[in-house]
Scaffold this motif. Structure first.
Motif, short mmCIF file in Angstrom:
data_model
loop_
_atom_site.label_atom_id
_atom_site.label_comp_id
_atom_site.label_asym_id
_atom_site.label_seq_id
_atom_site.Cartn_x
_atom_site.Cartn_y
_atom_site.Cartn_z
N ASN A 1 54.64 -61.06 -42.89
CA ASN A 1 53.36 -61.53 -43.40
C ASN A 1 53.44 -63.01 -43.78
N LYS A 2 54.55 -63.40 -44.36
CA LYS A 2 54.72 -64.79 -44.79
C LYS A 2 54.68 -65.73 -43.59
N SER A 3 55.36 -65.37 -42.51
CA SER A 3 55.38 -66.25 -41.35
C SER A 3 54.03 -66.29 -40.65
N MET A 4 53.29 -65.17 -40.66
CA MET A 4 51.95 -65.18 -40.08
C MET A 4 51.01 -66.06 -40.90
N ASP A 5 51.17 -66.03 -42.22
CA ASP A 5 50.38 -66.92 -43.07
C ASP A 5 50.62 -68.38 -42.69
N ALA A 6 51.89 -68.70 -42.43
CA ALA A 6 52.24 -70.09 -42.10
C ALA A 6 51.75 -70.47 -40.70
N ALA A 7 51.75 -69.50 -39.80
CA ALA A 7 51.40 -69.79 -38.40
C ALA A 7 49.90 -69.86 -38.15
N VAL A 8 49.13 -69.20 -39.02
CA VAL A 8 47.67 -69.14 -38.83
C VAL A 8 46.98 -70.00 -39.88
N PRO A 9 46.77 -71.27 -39.63
CA PRO A 9 46.17 -72.16 -40.63
C PRO A 9 44.68 -71.88 -40.82
N LYS A 10 44.20 -72.15 -42.03
CA LYS A 10 42.79 -71.91 -42.34
C LYS A 10 41.86 -72.77 -41.48
N ALA A 11 42.36 -73.93 -41.06
CA ALA A 11 41.51 -74.88 -40.34
C ALA A 11 41.03 -74.35 -39.00
N ILE A 12 41.64 -73.27 -38.48
CA ILE A 12 41.29 -72.83 -37.13
C ILE A 12 40.04 -71.97 -37.08
N PHE A 13 39.56 -71.47 -38.22
CA PHE A 13 38.51 -70.46 -38.17
C PHE A 13 37.20 -71.01 -37.62
N GLY A 14 36.93 -72.27 -37.86
CA GLY A 14 35.77 -72.89 -37.22
C GLY A 14 35.93 -72.94 -35.71
N ASP A 15 37.17 -73.15 -35.25
CA ASP A 15 37.44 -73.16 -33.81
C ASP A 15 37.25 -71.78 -33.21
N VAL A 16 37.60 -70.74 -33.97
CA VAL A 16 37.39 -69.37 -33.51
C VAL A 16 35.90 -69.14 -33.21
N VAL A 17 35.05 -69.62 -34.10
CA VAL A 17 33.61 -69.48 -33.91
C VAL A 17 33.16 -70.26 -32.67
N SER A 18 33.68 -71.48 -32.51
CA SER A 18 33.30 -72.31 -31.36
C SER A 18 33.65 -71.63 -30.05
N HIS A 19 34.83 -71.06 -29.97
CA HIS A 19 35.25 -70.37 -28.74
C HIS A 19 34.39 -69.15 -28.48
N TYR A 20 34.07 -68.40 -29.54
CA TYR A 20 33.18 -67.24 -29.37
C TYR A 20 31.82 -67.70 -28.83
N GLN A 21 31.28 -68.76 -29.40
CA GLN A 21 29.97 -69.24 -28.96
C GLN A 21 30.00 -69.69 -27.50
N HIS A 22 31.10 -70.25 -27.08
CA HIS A 22 31.20 -70.72 -25.70
C HIS A 22 31.47 -69.59 -24.71
N LEU A 23 32.28 -68.62 -25.10
CA LEU A 23 32.74 -67.59 -24.16
C LEU A 23 31.96 -66.28 -24.24
N ALA A 24 31.38 -65.97 -25.40
CA ALA A 24 30.77 -64.64 -25.56
C ALA A 24 29.56 -64.66 -26.49
N SER A 25 28.86 -65.74 -26.55
CA SER A 25 27.77 -65.92 -27.52
C SER A 25 26.75 -64.79 -27.48
N GLY A 26 26.47 -64.25 -28.67
CA GLY A 26 25.46 -63.20 -28.80
C GLY A 26 25.97 -61.80 -28.65
N ARG A 27 27.15 -61.61 -28.08
CA ARG A 27 27.69 -60.26 -27.88
C ARG A 27 28.42 -59.78 -29.13
N GLN A 28 28.36 -58.49 -29.38
CA GLN A 28 29.10 -57.94 -30.52
C GLN A 28 30.59 -58.05 -30.27
#
Length: 455
Positions: A190-217
């Motif tokens: 868990n500790k290493s996953m915390d270090a590997a997954v920075p908080k700054a990426i979550f906006g990027d997650v949304v951007s990729h969803y909007q580009h690749l699968a926008s509107g789909r559940q």
């Protein structure tokens, strides 16, 4: 009774033949989404019709509830069955009706002591086990608890024959895989996953969803509760309905979330290790993977959760954590066996021969010079990526973003519009401080007049 597909009937017949040949225990292997619960119900129905008593066991209460519903739908008399979690059965062995057949679901868990206690108690009772992935991270096979194994069709065959949905797989890696470390259990800490997954990426997650699968559940798999809630907040911030659920979410609230998700009132459902093994979730076609794992079992369960067949449906899998480079794609062939896997040296742990298109993020064969998905001409020819090749995976983390992600830490130098952008790129890539100044001066971000004012 349920009407089985031909491949399901064949699997039942193969298991029957193995038992008739004198094997007391048979493992049935069939891919995720291939209708395992229907096969289990058919076998139980046949056994009860012949006057037998069936014991069904699995490790989670939610899966018990599901199989009860499936048995009832197949008109099986529950008075002739014992359907419980493994723990409850182990504590009631002397009080339960003696079964004529034992069925174990999610049998990759069955080497545990509790399972063995039950198997030893009913040593003469024939047993059937079911698993989509008879694989353990420690390499130990299931040969100690099963004498024979039969396999259903491959994922590729099921897709080609319209029993599973086809898919598009994208891998815009957002994490720093070099920080991942395994624990004694074999999966990442868990500790290493915390270090590997920075908080700054979550906006990027949304951007990729909007580009690749926008509107789909979509279902999001996060590595911990905090990250899952932050993903939800990122989606909500741009007006996309999203909720979080985990194993500690009160049952009534969780049921309401599932009901609303099924009704289409929720677009994004983010969870932590909840919607994986057999969990009953409404049909969905988009999976967003934010939980890195060293477990093939977990990867299969999560990546294939959106591949339930529906006419015209095409699943989208967005892998932000490079799981594809450890295990391959959903239809990658695996050699299942009851025997132990030989331990591999680090140099022999080669991942699948794939790479990610720099333009559309699709995962494609390593030998491709032109992306078959978007037609982008690839600049660098790749020979695939080893599981432990951290340098290659780190390259994905930094360089794989062309037009969706705008966070400076993931920018190409050519996309920078200020000295500040270049300084952040330099910090992210470990460049010397002078690099940002040199680049900024060459691009006109810094002039002699500005330099004198700053001085």
């Amino acid at each position: 009774m349920f009407q089985l597909h031909p491949y399901q009937s064949k699997l039942v017949e193969q298991a029957r033949q193995k038992l008739a040949a004198g094997n007391k225990s048979v493992l049935l292997v069939s891919p995720a989404g291939s209708g395992k619960s229907v096969i289990i119900a058919e076998i139980a129905h046949l056994a009860v019709e012949r006057g037998g008593n069936v014991m069904f066991m699995v490790h989670r209460q939610e899966l018990v509830n599901q199989i009860v519903q499936t048995f009832q739908a197949d008109d099986i008399d529950l008075q002739d069955t014992t359907i419980m979690t493994v723990g409850k059965i182990a504590n009631r062995l002397a009080r339960l009706p003696r079964p004529s057949l034992i069925i174990t679901d999610e049998s990759h868990h069955s080497l545990a002591k509790t399972y063995r206690k039950i198997y030893d108690y009913y040593a003469e009772v024939p047993r059937l086990g079911f698993s989509a992935s008879p694989w353990r991270m420690n390499g130990q096979g299931l040969g100690d608890v099963y004498e024979a194994m039969v396999e259903g069709p491959s994922v590729k065959w099921l897709i080609e024959h319209h029993y599973l949905a086809p898919y598009d797989y994208y891998a815009p890696t957002l994490i720093d895989v070099q920080k991942l470390q395994t624990s004694s259990t074999g999966d990442y800490t868990n500790k290493s996953m915390d270090a590997a997954v920075p908080k700054a990426i979550f906006g990027d997650v949304v951007s990729h969803y909007q580009h690749l699968a926008s509107g789909r559940q979509a279902i999001v798999y996060a590595h911990n509760i905090e990250a899952s809630k932050q993903v939800v907040e990122a989606f909500q911030s741009v007006g996309i309905s999203a909720v979080h659920a985990d194993a500690k979410t009160p049952k009534a609230q969780r049921n309401r979330i599932m009901h609303d998700f099924k009704a289409g009132e929720i677009t994004i459902l983010s969870n932590v290790d909840l919607i994986s093994e057999g969990f009953n979730v409404p049909d969905v076609g988009v999976i967003i993977m934010l939980r890195p794992t060293a477990s093939l079992v977990l990867d299969i369960q999560q990546s294939m959760r959106g591949m339930r067949y529906k006419q015209g449906k095409r699943s989208i899998i967005i892998d932000h954590v490079a799981n594809a480079y450890r295990f391959g794609l959903p239809d990658t062939e695996h050699i299942w066996t009851l025997h132990d896997r030989p331990k591999k040296k680090a140099k022999d742990k080669q991942g699948p021969p794939i790479k990610t298109c720099d333009a559309c993020y699709a995962v494609i064969p390593a030998q491709c010079k032109v992306c078959p998905v978007c037609g982008y001409e690839l600049e660098v020819e790749s020979t695939g990526m080893g599981v432990d090749d951290a340098a290659q995976l780190k390259k994905l983390t930094v360089e794989n973003f062309k037009f969706v992600v705008k966070h400076p830490n993931h920018m190409q130098p050519s996309e920078a519009t200020s000295l500040k952008d270049l300084q952040q790129i330099a910090r992210a890539r470990g460049y010397k401080p002078g690099w940002a100044y040199y680049q900024a001066k060459n691009r006109g971000f810094i002039t002699d007049n500005k330099r004198r004012k700053q001085a």
